[in-house]
Design an enzyme around this catalytic site. Sequence first.
Site, PDB file in Angstrom:
ATOM      1  N   GLN A 141       0.811  -1.211   0.000  1.00 54.43           N
ATOM      2  CA  GLN A 141       0.000   0.000   0.000  1.00 54.43           C
ATOM      3  C   GLN A 141       0.851   1.270   0.000  1.00 54.43           C
ATOM      4  OE1 GLN A 141      -2.263  -0.910   3.530  1.00 54.43           O
ATOM      5  NE2 GLN A 141      -0.400  -1.442   4.635  1.00 54.43           N
TER       6      GLN A 141
ATOM      7  N   TYR B 211     -10.754   4.818  19.108  1.00 57.99           N
ATOM      8  CA  TYR B 211     -10.706   3.536  18.398  1.00 57.99           C
ATOM      9  C   TYR B 211      -9.856   2.502  19.134  1.00 57.99           C
ATOM     10  CZ  TYR B 211      -9.562   0.133  14.780  1.00 57.99           C
ATOM     11  OH  TYR B 211      -9.366  -1.034  14.085  1.00 57.99           O
ATOM     12  N   GLN B 212      -8.635   2.862  19.479  1.00 55.23           N
ATOM     13  CA  GLN B 212      -7.695   1.895  20.083  1.00 55.23           C
ATOM     14  C   GLN B 212      -8.219   1.393  21.428  1.00 55.23           C
ATOM     15  OE1 GLN B 212      -5.032   1.430  18.084  1.00 55.23           O
ATOM     16  NE2 GLN B 212      -4.724   3.376  17.037  1.00 55.23           N
TER      17      GLN B 212
ATOM     18  N   ASP C  27       0.466   0.004  13.746  1.00 53.21           N
ATOM     19  CA  ASP C  27       0.842   1.277  14.361  1.00 53.21           C
ATOM     20  C   ASP C  27       1.235   1.114  15.830  1.00 53.21           C
ATOM     21  OD1 ASP C  27      -1.738   1.551  15.949  1.00 53.21           O
ATOM     22  OD2 ASP C  27      -2.552   1.582  13.924  1.00 53.21           O
TER      23      ASP C  27
ATOM     24  N   GLU D  57       1.342  -8.620  11.626  1.00 55.05           N
ATOM     25  CA  GLU D  57       1.103  -7.470  10.740  1.00 55.05           C
ATOM     26  C   GLU D  57       1.755  -7.784   9.391  1.00 55.05           C
ATOM     27  OE1 GLU D  57      -0.270  -4.116  10.585  1.00 55.05           O
ATOM     28  OE2 GLU D  57       0.640  -4.261   8.586  1.00 55.05           O
TER      29      GLU D  57
ATOM     30  N   ASP E  44       0.988 -12.594   6.733  1.00 52.05           N
ATOM     31  CA  ASP E  44      -0.441 -12.555   6.462  1.00 52.05           C
ATOM     32  C   ASP E  44      -1.221 -13.105   7.671  1.00 52.05           C
ATOM     33  OD1 ASP E  44      -2.944 -12.620   5.249  1.00 52.05           O
ATOM     34  OD2 ASP E  44      -2.573 -14.590   4.355  1.00 52.05           O
TER      35      ASP E  44
ATOM     36  N   ASP F  64      -7.392  -5.605  14.035  1.00 53.62           N
ATOM     37  CA  ASP F  64      -7.263  -4.167  13.786  1.00 53.62           C
ATOM     38  C   ASP F  64      -6.803  -4.000  12.354  1.00 53.62           C
ATOM     39  OD1 ASP F  64      -6.809  -1.469  13.841  1.00 53.62           O
ATOM     40  OD2 ASP F  64      -4.902  -1.628  14.898  1.00 53.62           O
TER      41      ASP F  64
END
Lengths: 350, 350
Positions: B87, B117-118, B142, B162, B193, B212
Amino acid sequence: MEVTKSEKISNNGSVKALPPCCLKARSSAAEFGAKCHATVVSGWFSESQSRSDKANKFRYYNNPMWPGEAHSIKVEKILYQGKSEYQEILVIESSSYGKVLVLDGIVQLAENDECAYQEMLVHLPLCSIPSPRTVLVVGGGDGGVLREISRHTSVEKIDICEIDKLVIDVCKEYFPDLAIGFEDPRVRLHIGDGAEFLRNASKGTYDAIIVDSSDPIGPAKELVEKPFFETISEALRAGGVLSCMAESMWLHTHLIQDMLSICRETFKGSVHYAWTSVPTYPSGAIGFLLCSTKGPPVNFLSPTNPIEKQKEALRHGGELRFYNSGIHRAAFALPSFAKKELKAYCDSPP
Amino acid sequence: MEVTKSEKISNNGSVKALPPCCLKARSSAAEFGAKCHATVVSGWFSESQSRSDKANKFRYYNNPMWPGEAHSIKVEKILYQGKSEYQEILVIESSSYGKVLVLDGIVQLAENDECAYQEMLVHLPLCSIPSPRTVLVVGGGDGGVLREISRHTSVEKIDICEIDKLVIDVCKEYFPDLAIGFEDPRVRLHIGDGAEFLRNASKGTYDAIIVDSSDPIGPAKELVEKPFFETISEALRAGGVLSCMAESMWLHTHLIQDMLSICRETFKGSVHYAWTSVPTYPSGAIGFLLCSTKGPPVNFLSPTNPIEKQKEALRHGGELRFYNSGIHRAAFALPSFAKKELKAYCDSPP
């Protein structure tokens, strides 16, 4: 008054022909309609956005209420634009939120999410007291608040004081699902300044007062000041309730603190802050100030008058799209940052 | 890896000099920096906005997830831009929301509201079970989710899978307050993945799994499909819990129904939908899927493990900015429209 698609209502209520660019807009696409209004560029409306004079160039500017951010909505058509004595009025057909009412460049309501604001602003106070009978609305020219009050069969009299008659006329034409509120025979419409109306109101009259104003810049500036809240407190009966639009906890802590602080001094019952989700408002959240006068105690956190269970209420205004007793109670739960910032100014949230 | 303001991390992790326009941007104003990225025009970043090639002209396009609307944020500076195998990564310094992480043109987090959110994604599940010990995070590059899990002193092991190492590297540089989560010695980082990691995970291992992910376009597409949820259910212990980002109730009812429907078939405990307010996400609201496997029943609606009362938890990650038990319970209260649309797919909200 009926306004066809090739006409617009002027300030004094007469009907004027639209300029050629707008006619072109309607017959072809939003791209052209867009050229008719400074906040609409390349087919998108943007809060806080203004176009400069040079073709193909525009600039964003910081709205004084929400510096540094803007929400943009794709425009299918500009349905109406006009200017009253008080403000600029714009109605757009958006591609994702239905029709949208914009006053002085700021979104007031969108068909697809207006339910959240109107239902919460009305039912948070009216479901917190038993059998409300007399209600005053300050502002609320679109009629949505009236539509929601109408669901309450105990209500006998609804006064509404809106300063801008043109807003009412435009909403009757473009937002019939909201303006239907004006058709209730219990409604008495007063065109004028809400603050002045309250100064002249009889003392101890209303069970509930609902302030549905625009942001405190322009015509609504006076509606966040102490004298205004004092007249509200005086116009309410003992144990009467106030519900008032009170900005976003994410953006306007100081303004909310100021309003709560004034109310804490003015209202001798309870003072609360509640909030809910409205996608087309800045930060996607809007708050409500809920206060009661000295008298029979009002527990806003626990609705005593569950409107969603009254069949008559649903027959009247159609189904409730947003409000229910669960979301009523939830509205008073504040995130920790807001709890901390507001705790000195209002009663404890759950 | 340290990245100075005149350098950027390339795809393979090496440091490249920035092009002249970006250097100019940094030394002068956002107006210039803006020219360096297609989503930043005249000093504003806009989700769903892309600039065409011709100078002084640009067009908006409809993001496939949110057609017809866009949120714009004023940019002070472009801090980083790069492209990984998966990305495009952009970091901006905004004037109103602090630093903002953008992946493939979509806002992932902003410093000023990431807490909502977190904290909710993590504490909704972990405060609903007593003494969680082993947790798996899918995505979460993150580090914010790790930071929140770290508050739970009962936790012994935190696996995180991640897919995009560059996201982690960039966040370590630009979002140290989130990436601090990686410093917890209980964390074991797996680059790869998430779906594959789960296929190979031991059965009945985790007390909680937290997904997430970004939206289900691009690298996260597989993460809303049935096989993925089946492997999650198998990797959880009896009475284990899943928390998963689940879009906005205002915008993505069908996607939420699909996810809930899959979970209803897969998880034999409870299945719930909760939501909260996040200004920088589309519609200003984000939802969470909360499920439990067969075993000791989990009552998500009533937190049993109130993290905000544990001093150790607050010493660890600083004060909680958003989460508390009140907002936990409130998150499960749905507006009437969402209640109606989702009731066939999940357990009843309050």
